[in-house]
Design a protein around this motif. Sequence first.
Motif, PDB file in Angstrom:
ATOM      1  N   ILE A 168     -21.303 -12.085  80.583  1.00  0.00           N
ATOM      2  CA  ILE A 168     -20.493 -13.069  79.886  1.00  0.00           C
ATOM      3  C   ILE A 168     -19.231 -12.430  79.312  1.00  0.00           C
ATOM      4  O   ILE A 168     -18.129 -12.980  79.401  1.00  0.00           O
ATOM      5  CB  ILE A 168     -21.311 -13.728  78.758  1.00  0.00           C
ATOM      6  N   MET A 169     -19.382 -11.228  78.731  1.00  0.00           N
ATOM      7  CA  MET A 169     -18.254 -10.548  78.109  1.00  0.00           C
ATOM      8  C   MET A 169     -17.220 -10.094  79.133  1.00  0.00           C
ATOM      9  O   MET A 169     -16.064  -9.856  78.788  1.00  0.00           O
ATOM     10  CB  MET A 169     -18.733  -9.331  77.315  1.00  0.00           C
ATOM     11  N   GLY A 170     -17.640  -9.969  80.398  1.00  0.00           N
ATOM     12  CA  GLY A 170     -16.689  -9.596  81.442  1.00  0.00           C
ATOM     13  C   GLY A 170     -15.546 -10.573  81.537  1.00  0.00           C
ATOM     14  O   GLY A 170     -14.422 -10.203  81.888  1.00  0.00           O
ATOM     15  N   GLY A 171     -15.821 -11.830  81.204  1.00  0.00           N
ATOM     16  CA  GLY A 171     -14.782 -12.847  81.212  1.00  0.00           C
ATOM     17  C   GLY A 171     -13.922 -12.828  79.965  1.00  0.00           C
ATOM     18  O   GLY A 171     -13.041 -13.657  79.818  1.00  0.00           O
ATOM     19  N   ILE A 172     -14.192 -11.869  79.070  1.00  0.00           N
ATOM     20  CA  ILE A 172     -13.434 -11.793  77.820  1.00  0.00           C
ATOM     21  C   ILE A 172     -12.727 -10.448  77.686  1.00  0.00           C
ATOM     22  O   ILE A 172     -11.515 -10.387  77.535  1.00  0.00           O
ATOM     23  CB  ILE A 172     -14.368 -12.034  76.611  1.00  0.00           C
ATOM     24  N   SER A 173     -13.492  -9.363  77.756  1.00  0.00           N
ATOM     25  CA  SER A 173     -12.879  -8.048  77.522  1.00  0.00           C
ATOM     26  C   SER A 173     -12.128  -7.532  78.742  1.00  0.00           C
ATOM     27  O   SER A 173     -11.051  -6.959  78.616  1.00  0.00           O
ATOM     28  CB  SER A 173     -13.958  -7.036  77.119  1.00  0.00           C
ATOM     29  N   GLY A 174     -12.692  -7.723  79.942  1.00  0.00           N
ATOM     30  CA  GLY A 174     -12.045  -7.233  81.161  1.00  0.00           C
ATOM     31  C   GLY A 174     -12.073  -5.731  81.306  1.00  0.00           C
ATOM     32  O   GLY A 174     -11.501  -5.183  82.239  1.00  0.00           O
ATOM     33  N   SER A 175     -12.758  -5.041  80.406  1.00  0.00           N
ATOM     34  CA  SER A 175     -12.767  -3.573  80.411  1.00  0.00           C
ATOM     35  C   SER A 175     -14.191  -3.075  80.256  1.00  0.00           C
ATOM     36  O   SER A 175     -14.890  -3.426  79.297  1.00  0.00           O
ATOM     37  CB  SER A 175     -11.897  -3.034  79.271  1.00  0.00           C
ATOM     38  N   ALA A 192     -16.141  -5.019  85.936  1.00  0.00           N
ATOM     39  CA  ALA A 192     -15.208  -4.602  86.989  1.00  0.00           C
ATOM     40  C   ALA A 192     -14.949  -5.714  87.988  1.00  0.00           C
ATOM     41  O   ALA A 192     -13.926  -5.708  88.685  1.00  0.00           O
ATOM     42  CB  ALA A 192     -15.748  -3.369  87.720  1.00  0.00           C
ATOM     43  N   THR A 193     -15.865  -6.688  88.071  1.00  0.00           N
ATOM     44  CA  THR A 193     -15.709  -7.761  89.054  1.00  0.00           C
ATOM     45  C   THR A 193     -15.556  -9.139  88.419  1.00  0.00           C
ATOM     46  O   THR A 193     -14.813  -9.980  88.927  1.00  0.00           O
ATOM     47  CB  THR A 193     -16.916  -7.800  90.018  1.00  0.00           C
ATOM     48  N   ILE A 194     -16.251  -9.383  87.311  1.00  0.00           N
ATOM     49  CA  ILE A 194     -16.145 -10.694  86.657  1.00  0.00           C
ATOM     50  C   ILE A 194     -14.732 -10.855  86.087  1.00  0.00           C
ATOM     51  O   ILE A 194     -14.250  -9.980  85.374  1.00  0.00           O
ATOM     52  CB  ILE A 194     -17.185 -10.825  85.529  1.00  0.00           C
ATOM     53  N   PRO A 195     -14.039 -11.949  86.399  1.00  0.00           N
ATOM     54  CA  PRO A 195     -12.670 -12.116  85.883  1.00  0.00           C
ATOM     55  C   PRO A 195     -12.669 -12.335  84.372  1.00  0.00           C
ATOM     56  O   PRO A 195     -13.621 -12.886  83.836  1.00  0.00           O
ATOM     57  CB  PRO A 195     -12.186 -13.375  86.621  1.00  0.00           C
ATOM     58  N   PRO A 196     -11.596 -11.848  83.685  1.00  0.00           N
ATOM     59  CA  PRO A 196     -10.386 -11.222  84.224  1.00  0.00           C
ATOM     60  C   PRO A 196     -10.459  -9.700  84.178  1.00  0.00           C
ATOM     61  O   PRO A 196     -10.099  -9.087  83.180  1.00  0.00           O
ATOM     62  CB  PRO A 196      -9.305 -11.720  83.266  1.00  0.00           C
ATOM     63  N   SER A 197     -10.963  -9.080  85.220  1.00  0.00           N
ATOM     64  CA  SER A 197     -11.064  -7.625  85.293  1.00  0.00           C
ATOM     65  C   SER A 197      -9.671  -6.985  85.299  1.00  0.00           C
ATOM     66  O   SER A 197      -8.833  -7.320  86.130  1.00  0.00           O
ATOM     67  CB  SER A 197     -11.819  -7.232  86.568  1.00  0.00           C
ATOM     68  N   ILE A 198      -9.440  -6.041  84.373  1.00  0.00           N
ATOM     69  CA  ILE A 198      -8.157  -5.336  84.329  1.00  0.00           C
ATOM     70  C   ILE A 198      -7.948  -4.549  85.616  1.00  0.00           C
ATOM     71  O   ILE A 198      -6.832  -4.483  86.155  1.00  0.00           O
ATOM     72  CB  ILE A 198      -8.104  -4.382  83.112  1.00  0.00           C
ATOM     73  N   GLY A 203     -14.805 -11.961  92.699  1.00  0.00           N
ATOM     74  CA  GLY A 203     -15.660 -11.136  91.855  1.00  0.00           C
ATOM     75  C   GLY A 203     -16.815 -11.863  91.204  1.00  0.00           C
ATOM     76  O   GLY A 203     -17.726 -11.217  90.671  1.00  0.00           O
ATOM     77  N   ILE A 204     -16.829 -13.193  91.253  1.00  0.00           N
ATOM     78  CA  ILE A 204     -17.855 -13.952  90.531  1.00  0.00           C
ATOM     79  C   ILE A 204     -19.250 -13.730  91.111  1.00  0.00           C
ATOM     80  O   ILE A 204     -20.196 -13.355  90.394  1.00  0.00           O
ATOM     81  CB  ILE A 204     -17.494 -15.448  90.517  1.00  0.00           C
ATOM     82  N   ILE A 205     -19.412 -13.943  92.424  1.00  0.00           N
ATOM     83  CA  ILE A 205     -20.735 -13.798  93.039  1.00  0.00           C
ATOM     84  C   ILE A 205     -21.226 -12.351  92.975  1.00  0.00           C
ATOM     85  O   ILE A 205     -22.384 -12.109  92.589  1.00  0.00           O
ATOM     86  CB  ILE A 205     -20.720 -14.327  94.487  1.00  0.00           C
ATOM     87  N   PRO A 206     -20.409 -11.334  93.328  1.00  0.00           N
ATOM     88  CA  PRO A 206     -20.874  -9.950  93.163  1.00  0.00           C
ATOM     89  C   PRO A 206     -21.261  -9.618  91.724  1.00  0.00           C
ATOM     90  O   PRO A 206     -22.222  -8.876  91.490  1.00  0.00           O
ATOM     91  CB  PRO A 206     -19.663  -9.117  93.610  1.00  0.00           C
ATOM     92  N   GLY A 207     -20.524 -10.170  90.735  1.00  0.00           N
ATOM     93  CA  GLY A 207     -20.867  -9.925  89.341  1.00  0.00           C
ATOM     94  C   GLY A 207     -22.228 -10.487  88.980  1.00  0.00           C
ATOM     95  O   GLY A 207     -23.034  -9.833  88.297  1.00  0.00           O
ATOM     96  N   ILE A 208     -22.518 -11.698  89.446  1.00  0.00           N
ATOM     97  CA  ILE A 208     -23.823 -12.317  89.180  1.00  0.00           C
ATOM     98  C   ILE A 208     -24.931 -11.554  89.903  1.00  0.00           C
ATOM     99  O   ILE A 208     -26.026 -11.338  89.354  1.00  0.00           O
ATOM    100  CB  ILE A 208     -23.797 -13.794  89.605  1.00  0.00           C
ATOM    101  N   LEU A 229     -16.267 -21.105  78.150  1.00  0.00           N
ATOM    102  CA  LEU A 229     -15.264 -21.913  78.842  1.00  0.00           C
ATOM    103  C   LEU A 229     -14.039 -21.093  79.237  1.00  0.00           C
ATOM    104  O   LEU A 229     -13.325 -21.465  80.173  1.00  0.00           O
ATOM    105  CB  LEU A 229     -14.807 -23.075  77.951  1.00  0.00           C
ATOM    106  N   PHE A 230     -13.809 -19.993  78.550  1.00  0.00           N
ATOM    107  CA  PHE A 230     -12.589 -19.209  78.754  1.00  0.00           C
ATOM    108  C   PHE A 230     -12.376 -18.787  80.213  1.00  0.00           C
ATOM    109  O   PHE A 230     -11.336 -19.105  80.813  1.00  0.00           O
ATOM    110  CB  PHE A 230     -12.590 -18.014  77.808  1.00  0.00           C
ATOM    111  N   PRO A 231     -13.338 -18.062  80.853  1.00  0.00           N
ATOM    112  CA  PRO A 231     -13.096 -17.673  82.253  1.00  0.00           C
ATOM    113  C   PRO A 231     -13.003 -18.863  83.195  1.00  0.00           C
ATOM    114  O   PRO A 231     -12.279 -18.808  84.197  1.00  0.00           O
ATOM    115  CB  PRO A 231     -14.307 -16.788  82.593  1.00  0.00           C
ATOM    116  N   VAL A 232     -13.707 -19.950  82.872  1.00  0.00           N
ATOM    117  CA  VAL A 232     -13.642 -21.147  83.715  1.00  0.00           C
ATOM    118  C   VAL A 232     -12.223 -21.729  83.674  1.00  0.00           C
ATOM    119  O   VAL A 232     -11.649 -22.086  84.718  1.00  0.00           O
ATOM    120  CB  VAL A 232     -14.669 -22.197  83.235  1.00  0.00           C
ATOM    121  N   ILE A 233     -11.648 -21.813  82.472  1.00  0.00           N
ATOM    122  CA  ILE A 233     -10.286 -22.344  82.333  1.00  0.00           C
ATOM    123  C   ILE A 233      -9.294 -21.463  83.085  1.00  0.00           C
ATOM    124  O   ILE A 233      -8.363 -21.956  83.740  1.00  0.00           O
ATOM    125  CB  ILE A 233      -9.899 -22.436  80.840  1.00  0.00           C
ATOM    126  N   LEU A 234      -9.491 -20.130  83.009  1.00  0.00           N
ATOM    127  CA  LEU A 234      -8.593 -19.213  83.717  1.00  0.00           C
ATOM    128  C   LEU A 234      -8.623 -19.463  85.226  1.00  0.00           C
ATOM    129  O   LEU A 234      -7.574 -19.578  85.875  1.00  0.00           O
ATOM    130  CB  LEU A 234      -8.986 -17.759  83.431  1.00  0.00           C
TER     131      LEU A 234
END
Length: 426
Positions: free
Chosen positions: A101-108, A146-152, A172-177, A222-227
């Motif tokens: 979940i945090m992958g869609g927030i921190s990106g790092s 590294a794969t879940i957006p927004p990956s830096i 990156g969504i499916i590989p991340g899951i 909702l954040f990564p979905v909106i992106l």
Amino acid sequence: MILLAVIFFILLFLNMPVAFAIGIASLSYFLFEPNLPISITVQRMVSGTQSFPLLAVPFFILAGNLMNSAGITSRLIRFSNALTGHIQGSLAHVSIVLSTIMGGISGSANADAAMQSRILGRKMIDRGYSGGYSVGVIAFSSLITATIPPSIGLILYGYVGEVSIGKLFLAGIIPGILMMTFLMIVAYTIAKKRGYDSIDRPKRATFKEVMSALKASIWALLFPVILIVGIRFGVFTASEAGSFAVVYALVIGFFIHKELDWKKFKDAVKQSVMDNAMILLIISTSAILGYLITYNQLPRTAAEFIIGLTSSPTLILLLVLLFLLIIGMFIESTVIVLLLTPIFLPIITQIGVDPVHFGILMMTLVTMGGMTPPVGVTMYTVCSLTDVSVEEYVKESWPFMAGVILLVAILALFPQIVTFLPNLLM
């Protein structure tokens, strides 16, 4: 170029910061090459940062730090615990789901690992988990970012390789899951074998509790979905999405959660300035080296050498991935993306591999280098924050590394898994 490489690795061995090692090694080449005016170094350092797509990096870093200061992390931990807290090895699964979940927030990856080490690391050890298992879970679960957006990393790869960042985010969504699933299987298997949580395991959360936790964390989810939706339908570009992310984080922190105050805001900005300064200095010095790589026609030479070894596209791809896996153990992932993308991207496109597919594989492997000895930044971060020895970490983290490598092999052999969403939606 051999002399440049020798100087670079000597400087790294002397613990010089990567940006300075790249800059000094590149500058030394100009001193020994009379046909190249030294003024090119300054021109390249400036032009290397003059890119509109590159604006996404500082914006997303600032957004991630703001969201961490806005009370989002605690809500996501509660939601993750409601979903997986009843499974044996409960805190390990909470860490893995939280990273997803945090992958869609921190990106790092390193930011995620540091945050979880402070919050969950000691709790896992106090629960009776071994130190090596605890920090191994935290470190390798952060790889999901590294794969879940927004990956830096994906933003930098798209910038250097001129690959659609929107497609990379979708890819990156499916590989991340899948990575989340593989790591949870490994974590559960080890926890079951060692008897973790066999007595004091929390009860399964009720549907009402899960919905309550979901409601509390809905703005973060909702954040990564909106992106993704915004980029897909042309509401904003990837770079503009970064500025939207900052505004979104400020609104959530100040007006919805009301946990972001001016002190936390200043701390988040200060941390973002330091993070961005490090990355942009590496980018600017790497621009000099990138010019030298092109000047010496290294991409063409490397392509001819690798293709000369075998004519099989699959074997060529596996050779490149093996090289990335090894080099990632010695050099920071940002540097690898900036330096090696211009070399390997022409090779893999020449053999018919989708650049989006390759980007996901590359970012997974080079980011994993941060979790492995001898110079893994994430490895040292989680060990230092939890007082666990590196030796214990290395001893107990290899099953998680094996799970990731198995997943990368599957993704390499079945590219449709990676390219399905980009092809479907874009």
